[in-house]
Design an enzyme around this catalytic site. Sequence first.
Site, PDB file in Angstrom:
ATOM      1  N   TRP A 136       0.827  -1.213   0.000  1.00  0.00           N
ATOM      2  CA  TRP A 136       0.000   0.000   0.000  1.00  0.00           C
ATOM      3  C   TRP A 136       0.857   1.257   0.000  1.00  0.00           C
ATOM      4  O   TRP A 136       0.505   2.253  -0.645  1.00  0.00           O
ATOM      5  CB  TRP A 136      -1.007  -0.020   1.151  1.00  0.00           C
ATOM      6  CG  TRP A 136      -2.028  -1.081   0.893  1.00  0.00           C
ATOM      7  CD1 TRP A 136      -2.138  -2.290   1.514  1.00  0.00           C
ATOM      8  CD2 TRP A 136      -3.024  -1.078  -0.140  1.00  0.00           C
ATOM      9  NE1 TRP A 136      -3.151  -3.025   0.944  1.00  0.00           N
ATOM     10  CE2 TRP A 136      -3.715  -2.311  -0.057  1.00  0.00           C
ATOM     11  CE3 TRP A 136      -3.409  -0.163  -1.113  1.00  0.00           C
ATOM     12  CZ2 TRP A 136      -4.768  -2.638  -0.931  1.00  0.00           C
ATOM     13  CZ3 TRP A 136      -4.455  -0.487  -1.974  1.00  0.00           C
ATOM     14  CH2 TRP A 136      -5.115  -1.708  -1.866  1.00  0.00           C
ATOM     15  N   ASP A 158      -1.156   6.576   6.495  1.00  0.00           N
ATOM     16  CA  ASP A 158      -2.248   5.713   6.055  1.00  0.00           C
ATOM     17  C   ASP A 158      -2.444   4.669   7.153  1.00  0.00           C
ATOM     18  O   ASP A 158      -1.653   3.747   7.294  1.00  0.00           O
ATOM     19  CB  ASP A 158      -1.889   5.053   4.726  1.00  0.00           C
ATOM     20  CG  ASP A 158      -2.925   4.010   4.298  1.00  0.00           C
ATOM     21  OD1 ASP A 158      -3.964   3.882   4.985  1.00  0.00           O
ATOM     22  OD2 ASP A 158      -2.685   3.323   3.279  1.00  0.00           O
ATOM     23  N   LYS A 216     -12.190  -1.746   7.499  1.00  0.00           N
ATOM     24  CA  LYS A 216     -11.439  -2.772   8.236  1.00  0.00           C
ATOM     25  C   LYS A 216     -11.784  -2.702   9.718  1.00  0.00           C
ATOM     26  O   LYS A 216     -12.238  -3.669  10.316  1.00  0.00           O
ATOM     27  CB  LYS A 216      -9.947  -2.607   8.011  1.00  0.00           C
ATOM     28  CG  LYS A 216      -9.579  -2.901   6.556  1.00  0.00           C
ATOM     29  CD  LYS A 216      -8.408  -2.130   6.098  1.00  0.00           C
ATOM     30  CE  LYS A 216      -8.320  -2.119   4.594  1.00  0.00           C
ATOM     31  NZ  LYS A 216      -8.368  -3.428   3.948  1.00  0.00           N
TER      32      LYS A 216
HETATM   33  N1  PMP Z   1      -4.199   1.375   2.438  1.00  0.00           N
HETATM   34  C1  PMP Z   1      -4.235   0.212   3.108  1.00  0.00           C
HETATM   35  C2  PMP Z   1      -3.239  -0.008   4.217  1.00  0.00           C
HETATM   36  C3  PMP Z   1      -5.180  -0.757   2.781  1.00  0.00           C
HETATM   37  O1  PMP Z   1      -5.202  -1.918   3.441  1.00  0.00           O
HETATM   38  C4  PMP Z   1      -6.113  -0.495   1.754  1.00  0.00           C
HETATM   39  C5  PMP Z   1      -7.206  -1.464   1.377  1.00  0.00           C
HETATM   40  N2  PMP Z   1      -6.932  -2.789   1.494  1.00  0.00           N
HETATM   41  C6  PMP Z   1      -6.023   0.712   1.065  1.00  0.00           C
HETATM   42  C7  PMP Z   1      -5.071   1.627   1.441  1.00  0.00           C
HETATM   43  C8  PMP Z   1      -6.971   1.042  -0.057  1.00  0.00           C
HETATM   44  O2  PMP Z   1      -8.221   1.308   0.462  1.00  0.00           O
HETATM   45  P1  PMP Z   1      -9.482   1.627  -0.472  1.00  0.00           P
HETATM   46  O3  PMP Z   1      -9.812   0.350  -1.198  1.00  0.00           O
HETATM   47  O4  PMP Z   1     -10.543   2.037   0.490  1.00  0.00           O
HETATM   48  O5  PMP Z   1      -9.104   2.711  -1.393  1.00  0.00           O
END
Ligand code: PMP
Length: 364
Positions: free
Chosen positions: A104, A174, A198
Site C-alpha cells: 500500500w 495511512d 477494516k
Molecule cells: N491502504 C491500506 C493499508 C489498505 O489496506 C487499503 C485497502 N486494502 C487501502 C489503502 C486502499 O483502500 P481503499 O480500497 O478504500 O481505497
Amino acid sequence: MTKRVYNFSAGPAVLPLPVLEQAQAELTALPGVGMSVLEISHRSKTYTEINHAANQALRDLLSVPDSHKILFLQGGARLQFSMVPMNLLRGSEQPADYVLSGTWGKKAIEEAGREGKVNVVWDGKPTNYDRVPADDDLKFNASAPYVHITSNETIQGVQFPTEPDTAGVPLVCDASSDFLCRPTAIEKYGILYACAQKNAGPAGISVVIVRDDLLARGGDDLPGYLNYRNHAENDSCYNTPCCFGVYLVGLVAKWLTDEIGGLAQMEQINRRKSQMLYEAIDASDGFYIGHAHCDSRSLMNVPFRLATDELNSLFLREAEAHGLCTLKGHRSVGGMRASIYNAMPEEGVAALRDFMRDFQTKNG
Ligand code: PMP
C-alpha cells in the site's frame, strides 16, 4: 437463520455484532424519527446530529486535540493517496518523504509521483517487506512538505510499533488497517487517514484527521471535492456524504467506548489475540511460516503459509469447513492471512489457533 462464521477477511471485514444488530433494529425507522438513515436528507436535523455524534465519539475515543479536524470523506484510502499530495505537495520544490514498507505504501508513492517529487526514504524490498524500519534507518529532509508512512501494511502484516520522529515535518499516515486498534497520539500527526472497511465501519467512507494549519495548504485551483478545506468548512457535508457509513462509524466508536472500554483496553485484547496466532506459528517448528519479522509483527493481519501449495489449499478447505472463513492470503505473499480486527472476538482467534494445532498434528 444462518449462523455467523468467523470471518478473517482483510476488508471489508467483520463488524461488531452489537453494531450490526443496532443498525438492523433501526434500519427501517430511526427511533423517534420514523424514517431510515438511508432515506433522510444530509441537511436534516437528524443527520446533523448523527454526523456530530459520530465525530464527537471518535474525537473522545482518540483524544483528538482541538488543533485537528475529523473529516468523513468518500473515495476510499486510495483517494487519500492523491488528496494528500494534491493538498500538500503540489507546487513544492522539495520532494515529499515516503517510507515504503509494503504494497500500500508503494501505491501511495505512485499516486504522489503524479503530483510532485517523491523521495523514498526507506524501502523494505530487500527483505520482501517483512519489517518496518528502525528509527536509525530513517533520515528525513527537514524541508520536506511531509513524511508519509503506512502504519500497518495489510498484505505483508507489518506494523509500526510507534510513529517515527519526524522532527517537526508533518507526519502523514495511512492507518487504514490499524485505525482504532490502540491509542494513538494524534497530536503527532499532520494527517492520519483510514478507509473504514477494516476497523471502523463499512466500505464507502474514510476518516481523515487533519491538523488545522495544513487545511490552508490546498490551492484554489484544486477541484472542490479534493480540497480538504471545503470538507472542514462544511462539517463533512460539502456534498452528500455516505450517511449510512457515518452512522455506522458512530456506532463502532460508541461500541469501542461503551462495550470495550476504550482504546487502551482494545489494545490489550488485540495483543492477546495476535499473540495466540504468533505463538502457534513460533511453536510449530517451521510447519507454519510467518511472513513478518518478529519486531514488526502486526496486531491486525497475520500472514502465514505452509511448505507447499497443496497444504495451503488443504488448510483453507478444512478451515472453511470448521467455520473459519476467508483466510486466503494475498496472491503476492501466498498462503493464509488471518485478519483479526477489533471486531473479531477472542473466541474466533482461539478457534483458529486450535485448528492450526490440530491441522499440524494431522499433517505435520
Ligand atoms: N491502504 C491500506 C493499508 C489498505 O489496506 C487499503 C485497502 N486494502 C487501502 C489503502 C486502499 O483502500 P481503499 O480500497 O478504500 O481505497
